[in-house]
Write a protein that holds these residues in place. Structure first.
Motif, mmCIF file in Angstrom:
data_model
loop_
_atom_site.group_PDB
_atom_site.id
_atom_site.type_symbol
_atom_site.label_atom_id
_atom_site.label_comp_id
_atom_site.label_asym_id
_atom_site.label_seq_id
_atom_site.Cartn_x
_atom_site.Cartn_y
_atom_site.Cartn_z
ATOM 1 N N HIS A 19 26.599 53.076 24.781
ATOM 2 C CA HIS A 19 27.333 52.392 23.831
ATOM 3 C C HIS A 19 28.671 53.349 23.495
ATOM 4 C CE1 HIS A 19 23.972 50.678 22.781
ATOM 5 N NE2 HIS A 19 23.158 51.829 22.618
ATOM 6 N N GLY A 20 29.976 52.127 23.044
ATOM 7 C CA GLY A 20 31.473 52.269 22.508
ATOM 8 C C GLY A 20 31.543 51.553 22.294
ATOM 9 N N ARG A 63 12.574 50.726 16.819
ATOM 10 C CA ARG A 63 14.143 50.048 16.642
ATOM 11 C C ARG A 63 13.975 48.391 17.060
ATOM 12 N NH1 ARG A 63 18.689 54.564 17.212
ATOM 13 N NH2 ARG A 63 17.693 55.895 17.871
ATOM 14 N N ALA A 115 21.630 42.677 22.483
ATOM 15 C CA ALA A 115 22.272 43.950 23.687
ATOM 16 C C ALA A 115 22.927 43.612 24.649
ATOM 17 C CB ALA A 115 20.678 43.654 24.887
ATOM 18 N N VAL A 116 23.260 44.449 23.202
ATOM 19 C CA VAL A 116 25.156 44.794 23.653
ATOM 20 C C VAL A 116 25.107 46.317 24.549
ATOM 21 C CG1 VAL A 116 26.265 42.814 23.194
ATOM 22 C CG2 VAL A 116 25.934 44.939 21.926
ATOM 23 N N ARG A 117 26.618 46.975 24.538
ATOM 24 C CA ARG A 117 26.114 48.599 24.834
ATOM 25 C C ARG A 117 27.323 49.086 23.657
ATOM 26 N NH1 ARG A 117 25.600 49.572 31.313
ATOM 27 N NH2 ARG A 117 23.999 48.582 32.108
ATOM 28 N N ARG A 118 27.207 48.422 22.047
ATOM 29 C CA ARG A 118 27.634 49.017 21.421
ATOM 30 C C ARG A 118 27.460 50.034 20.641
ATOM 31 N NH1 ARG A 118 31.697 45.084 18.362
ATOM 32 N NH2 ARG A 118 33.617 46.735 16.952
ATOM 33 N N THR A 119 26.879 49.257 19.500
ATOM 34 C CA THR A 119 26.093 50.940 18.824
ATOM 35 C C THR A 119 25.070 51.215 18.453
ATOM 36 O OG1 THR A 119 26.718 50.440 17.029
ATOM 37 C CG2 THR A 119 28.077 52.199 16.837
ATOM 38 N N PRO A 120 24.674 52.222 19.174
ATOM 39 C CA PRO A 120 22.618 52.058 19.706
ATOM 40 C C PRO A 120 22.058 51.263 18.671
ATOM 41 C CG PRO A 120 23.760 54.028 20.014
ATOM 42 C CD PRO A 120 24.556 53.942 19.445
ATOM 43 N N ARG A 121 20.860 50.782 18.747
ATOM 44 C CA ARG A 121 19.881 49.667 18.001
ATOM 45 C C ARG A 121 20.003 50.321 16.848
ATOM 46 N NH1 ARG A 121 14.888 48.231 20.026
ATOM 47 N NH2 ARG A 121 15.463 49.024 21.950
ATOM 48 N N ALA A 138 18.727 54.169 21.983
ATOM 49 C CA ALA A 138 17.699 53.489 21.918
ATOM 50 C C ALA A 138 17.161 52.894 22.841
ATOM 51 C CB ALA A 138 18.304 52.795 21.710
ATOM 52 N N ILE A 197 20.592 50.430 27.605
ATOM 53 C CA ILE A 197 20.976 50.530 28.979
ATOM 54 C C ILE A 197 19.996 50.921 29.501
ATOM 55 C CG2 ILE A 197 22.991 51.622 29.531
ATOM 56 C CD1 ILE A 197 24.310 51.737 27.173
ATOM 57 N N LEU A 213 29.969 44.544 25.053
ATOM 58 C CA LEU A 213 29.242 44.452 26.770
ATOM 59 C C LEU A 213 27.939 43.769 26.597
ATOM 60 C CD1 LEU A 213 30.480 44.386 29.932
ATOM 61 C CD2 LEU A 213 29.536 47.310 29.302
ATOM 62 N N PRO A 214 26.859 43.009 27.204
ATOM 63 C CA PRO A 214 26.245 42.292 27.236
ATOM 64 C C PRO A 214 25.179 43.144 28.881
ATOM 65 C CG PRO A 214 27.694 40.871 27.414
ATOM 66 C CD PRO A 214 28.662 41.613 27.504
ATOM 67 N N GLU A 215 24.077 43.883 27.650
ATOM 68 C CA GLU A 215 23.932 44.610 28.530
ATOM 69 C C GLU A 215 23.424 43.863 30.108
ATOM 70 O OE1 GLU A 215 22.614 47.289 29.051
ATOM 71 O OE2 GLU A 215 21.341 47.429 30.700
ATOM 72 N N CYS A 263 30.574 49.107 25.750
ATOM 73 C CA CYS A 263 31.529 48.190 24.514
ATOM 74 C C CYS A 263 32.665 48.196 24.235
ATOM 75 C CB CYS A 263 30.617 47.952 23.639
ATOM 76 S SG CYS A 263 29.590 47.329 23.677
#
Lengths: 822, 225
Positions: free
Chosen positions: A693-694, B103, B27-33, A646, A649, A768-770, A731
């Motif tokens: 991402h996690g 996205r 904006a978190v590093r979880r699943t992509p938007r 996306a 990151i 986890l916030p960017e 995350c």
């Protein structure tokens, strides 16, 4: 109608006419046209005093009695059969039917006489034997009743539910083990013995109601017949222990195989629930010595095929002995020792209790050669060992899907109108619920014996079992790989505890807090704080409804953390060490406490800000405290994994921070960052940094990192060697999510990296916030370059992040797992 | 500033709690938007603006969202439909008309205007070049950049959401200057947590009516697994 046969007497003709008139009225709707006209003809002839014969009357009585019985007119049916046997006295079936109708209409004496006559005519009449036995049982003529039941069985009684009905009556009289004798009685037909075995299994299952949870069968494993037979013996012994443990009316804390329960039970409630108690009133106070002897003997003679129940025998032995240690303390929720504790016995006699206790202690000493404390703890440990062996004996994950009705669990899959859930999830939950009291009562025993080492060992065992239960959901794995990885997970949770070794490792500057939480009707958090000098246990009741801690986590976790910081009340139940604050704090969390950022609690922050506390490290188990030290040298070969489809990151930023730290950095970016590439690179590096991402895969109970074309799951990490230091700047690298009702949680990537040999693993406890990811990378590697070790660098980095924001969601996401000593 | 004839339910200032949630999860590093598509399903012109006969009409759509690390992203499109009579259904094909594909981040706002087409009038992409230098657009860009690179701030997010409406208003005003009249205009705005990005059909059943035009559209989330 045939009117031939012997002539009726005048008296008979009058009586039968009255009877037939009554039947004609009551059964008008039950008769066919032909039957009605035949009956009318017979009545007309009898009324006209024409010649009537017993044969014609017998046929009519036989037909009408059957119809009356069908329609539930038992009294009429009985009188019709009575007439029938008068005309045809030599037919056992008629007497049997007569007995049944008298029994149904409450005429027990007449019923017994009818059965007697039926059996005089046909001594092998199994149905009559059974029915007479039931009447005798109701009349408390137990010996005669049991004799009839056994005779009925010998003659192959084929009544529906015969075996179950007999066992259900036999158990209150003579107990489960005696009922078991029928299974091996050579005088009984083979088929009948099998029916008794199945019936006994069913009634033992029924005995679990209220608090016989430990009679549950090991879930999820298909077993051969001989395993079932061997297990049945052990279960019967255990069920007798339960049966011999009388309970008094009053407030009742129970636990069945599904839930805890508290009820006010009076005498009649108790008798209904505890149907397996002697019918003549509550049993005498249990002879615990005899029970222990029986359990010991059973354990000695049990076979491997019955291993699914041996844990419960050990548990019962431990629990009985625990009652000695508790000496009058609250007895719940240990069901076995209910009323073994003074003041709750039915006779209320203290003296008898003291004598029993003395006898028990003497028995343990002479038969086991140990103290009561050692005996108790030893049996709990053996129970847990048996459970570990059992769960590791599973050959492969359960890949079935089960259909549900009306279940609203979060892991359901809605496929059209059919709601399903993985069978493996069902199994994982069942396993944990199955055994949770074993560990809880082992901890209780450790508390009563004052053995800190045992408490740590019990919780090591519990965490190991939990982790293995979670791996039941790893359905994508082939059986061989699944078994291998489970062995690695078990090894990570090494349950060998040597308190002296751990204390020596802690030295003067570290303290370990082993946290434990359990819920019965309320919630308690208990913490053992261990330093090189002493160990202290403190327990705190948490208000489930209004508790700050619980409310925080029920509300939706980290995203709802107060932006101003975690409130002091949250920290209170966590029982952190007071003065002197150590330089290194090792946290061994349990259950949902794994979700709590202890490093974000006000008390801890104060110590960090004072410069007293330098490291906060989370360990998978207490035994990990003595494990290998942090890498002695700076990493030379560094691996960087950057991936984000996306474009959110800014992994170039992470990479720049890492390169500034130095070393030989191999960057695997974008579409290159596949799982297979990462797996191939991991063994060749000292440090790996993930910027991707996690998330948590709830269906597999596993955390994962999202890479090009796929996910990196814990089992992918367990496949080969891994770097000594792992930084998951993504995350949920630390997967602390619980899955449904189990006490602990999923196996995270941090667990997997540690099990695969990593020494220090850093990851995020939540999304986890960017901003946090980038800022953390900048500061963390600068701190490492300045000579701090990784746990130290995490703490100091977060201290620096706090200068930008007080919001723990942003600054407290990262946690450090693993080794802690330089 | 132009007046919008129909506001969707998302045009309401989010509460502080919603903004905090959006800021924390933006904006978190979880699943992509998730990747979303907005598709016009149907549009019926009731009055084409001429007293008699057919008319050329234009459909202008502007989608604004937080974009990538570089700031706000604008997706302007203009579609021309010649010879449209009163009561005509616009010929957008069976699969509908793709209005946006991407996205979204932080927020997603959409502005739709149907006007009589004026020969030589520039399309919305060209008009947007002028708007980009306007005060609201510059402010919005700064706010989005701050959200992308700094510590996510709920207050800034709230300002940015309102900023998109200002940009949409500026675009409508500029469009009205060019076309001199509009047949119907509509706007709506969605957030991740509060609105689930508006995924689904709008309206749930039937058509939305905005002055002399009725229409329906849907927001679809692409499955990328």
């Amino acid at each position: 109608m045939n009117h031939s046969g012997s002539q009726l007497t005048s008296s008979q003709r009058r009586r039968f006419l009255l009877l037939l008139d009554l039947a004609a009225t009551k059964l008008r709707d039950a008769l066919s046209q032909t039957e009605s006209s035949d009956l009318a003809e017979l009545r007309r002839r009898l009324r006209a005093r024409k010649k009537g014969t017993d044969a014609a009357v017998a046929i009519s009585l036989w037909l009408l009695s059957a119809r009356a019985a069908e329609r539930g007119h038992s009294d009429l049916a009985a009188h019709l059969y009575q007439g029938l046997v008068e005309v045809v006295p030599g037919e056992a079936d008629f007497w049997y039917n007569l007995g049944n109708q008298w029994a149904r209409s409450g005429e027990k004496d007449r019923a017994l006489r009818a059965y007697d006559e039926a059996l005089r005519l046909n001594p092998t009449f199994a149905w009559a034997l059974f029915n007479r036995g039931c009447l005798l049982y109701d009349r408390k003529a137990y010996e005669a009743a049991v004799s009839d039941f056994l005779d009925a069985a010998r003659h192959g009684c084929d009544l529906e539910q015969f075996a179950y009905s007999v066992v259900r009556r036999l158990v209150p009289l003579r107990g489960f083990v005696t009922a078991l004798d029928m299974v091996s009685d050579p005088s009984l037909p083979e088929r009948m013995r099998g029916q008794f075995a199945r019936a006994l299994g069913e009634v033992i299952d029924e005995a679990r109601a209220l608090d016989g949870w430990f009679l549950s069968r090991w879930p999820g494993t298909a077993r051969a017949d001989h395993d079932h037979a061997a297990t049945l013996v052990l279960r019967a012994v255990l069920a007798d222990v339960l049966r011999d443990s009388p309970r008094a009316p009053g407030l009742f804390f129970g636990r069945d195989h599904e839930r805890y329960d508290v009820r006010e039970l009076d005498e009649s409630d108790l008798r209904e629930s505890l149907w397996y108690f002697p019918p003549e009133g509550p049993p005498a106070p249990p002879d615990r010595t005899e029970q222990l002897a029986t359990l010991r003997e059973t354990l000695a003679t049990s076979t491997l095929t019955a291993s699914e129940t041996t844990w419960a025998l050990h548990y019962a032995s431990g629990a009985i002995a625990l009652s000695l240690l508790m000496d009058g303390a609250n007895d719940w929720p240990t069901p076995v020792l209910r009323l073994a504790v003074p003041g709750r016995t039915v006779d209320g006699g203290r003296r008898a209790d003291e004598e029993a206790r003395a006898g028990l202690e003497e028995w343990i000493s002479s038969n086991d050669g140990t103290s009561v404390a050692d005996f108790t703890l030893g049996h709990f440990r053996s129970a847990s060992d048996a459970l570990t062996t059992l769960i590791l004996s599973h050959r492969e994950p359960d890949r079935d899907v089960i259909m549900l009705m009306g279940d609203d669990g979060p892991l359901l899959t809605d496929q059209g109108d059919v709601v399903t859930r993985p069978a493996s999830l069902h199994l994982a939950q069942a396993l944990w619920w199955h055994v949770e009291p074993v560990y809880r009562e082992w901890v209780l025993a450790a508390a009563y014996t004052g053995r800190a080492e045992e408490r740590l060992a019990a919780l090591c065992h519990a965490r190991r079992f939990n982790a293995l239960a979670a791996t039941e959901l790893w359905s994508p794995l082939a059986p061989e790989r699944w078994r291998r990885y489970r062995a690695q997970i078990a090894a990570l949770h090494d349950a060998h505890i040597c308190l002296a070794d751990i204390q020596a490792a802690l030295g003067e500057e570290a303290a370990l807090v082993d946290q434990y939480t359990y819920e019965v009707f309320g919630e308690s958090i208990s913490g053992l704080t261990l330093t090189s000098r002493d160990s202290v246990v403190k327990t705190h009741e948490v208000n489930v409804i209004g508790g700050e801690l619980r409310a925080l986590f029920d509300a939706g976790m980290a995203s709802l953390f107060p932006a101003a910081g975690l409130p002091p009340a949250v920290g209170q139940p966590l029982l952190l060490p007071s003065e002197p604050i150590p330089k290194t704090l090792l946290i061994v969390p349990y259950g949902y406490l794994r979700k709590i950022p202890v490093h974000g609690l006000p008390l801890v922050l104060q110590a960090v800000d004072d410069g007293t506390l330098e490291r906060i490290v989370y360990l998978p188990t207490a035994s990990f405290a003595g494990r290998p030290r942090l890498p002695a040298t700076r990493p030379r070969r560094i691996l960087f994994i950057g991936h984000d489809p996306a474009g959110d990151i800014d992994y170039a930023h992470d990479l720049a921070a890492l390169r500034a730290y130095g070393g030989d950095v191999t960057a695997v970016l974008g579409q290159e960052a596949t799982c297979s590439r990462v797996q191939a690179e991991l063994p060749h590096h000292d440090l790996v940094h993930f910027a991707c991402h996690g998330d948590m895969d709830a269906h597999l109970a596993a955390g994962y990192l999202s890479l090009a074309g796929g996910r990196l799951y814990p089992w992918d990490v367990l496949e080969g060697a891994v770097p000594e230091t792992v930084v998951m700047n993504s995350c949920l690298g630390i997967s602390t999510e619980r899955f449904e009702a189990t006490s602990d949680g999923a196996v995270g990537l941090h667990d997997a990296f540690l099990a695969a040999g990593a020494r220090s693993v850093i990851g995020s406890m939540w999304a986890l916030p960017e901003w946090t990811g980038r800022a953390f990378a900048d500061i963390f590697y600068r701190r490492l370059a300045a000579g701090e070790d990784s746990p130290q660098a995490v703490t100091s980095t977060q201290r620096e992040l706090r200068s930008f924001t007080k919001d723990p969601f942003y600054w407290a996401a990262h946690a450090c797992f693993g080794a802690w000593r330089s | 500033m132009a007046e919008w004839m129909i506001d969707g339910p998302g045009i309401a200032l989010p509460s502080d709690a919603v903004l905090l949630d959006e800021a924390r999860h933006g904006a978190v590093r979880r699943t992509p938007r998730p990747r979303l598509a907005i598709r016009l399903l149907e549009m019926v012109v009731h009055e084409n603006g001429r007293w008699f006969g057919e008319s050329h009409v234009r459909l202008d759509v502007l989608v604004v969202h937080g974009g990538s690390a570089s700031g706000t992203e604008y997706a302007p499109q203009t579609f021309a439909f010649p010879r449209v009579a009163d009561g005509d259904r616009l010929p957008i094909g069976q699969g509908g008309l793709l209005l946006f594909h991407g996205r979204p981040k932080w927020f997603l706002s959409m502005f739709v205007a149907l006007s009589r087409d004026v020969p030589g009038a520039p399309g919305l992409p060209a008009l947007l070049n002028d708007i980009a230098a306007s005060d609201p657009a510059v402010e919005l860009q700064a706010q989005a950049l701050s959200l992308a690179t700094g510590l996510p701030d709920p207050d800034i997010l709230g300002l940015a959401v309102q900023g998109t409406w200002a940009v949409g208003g500026a675009a409508l005003a500029r469009l009205t200057m060019e076309t001199r009249s509009t047949i119907g205009v509509y706007r709506d705005s969605w957030l991740r947590g509060r609105d689930s990005w508006g995924v689904g059909r709008h309206p749930h059943e039937g058509l939305l009516r905005a002055k002399d035009v009725s229409f329906a559209f849907e927001i679809i989330e692409e499955n990328e697994e």
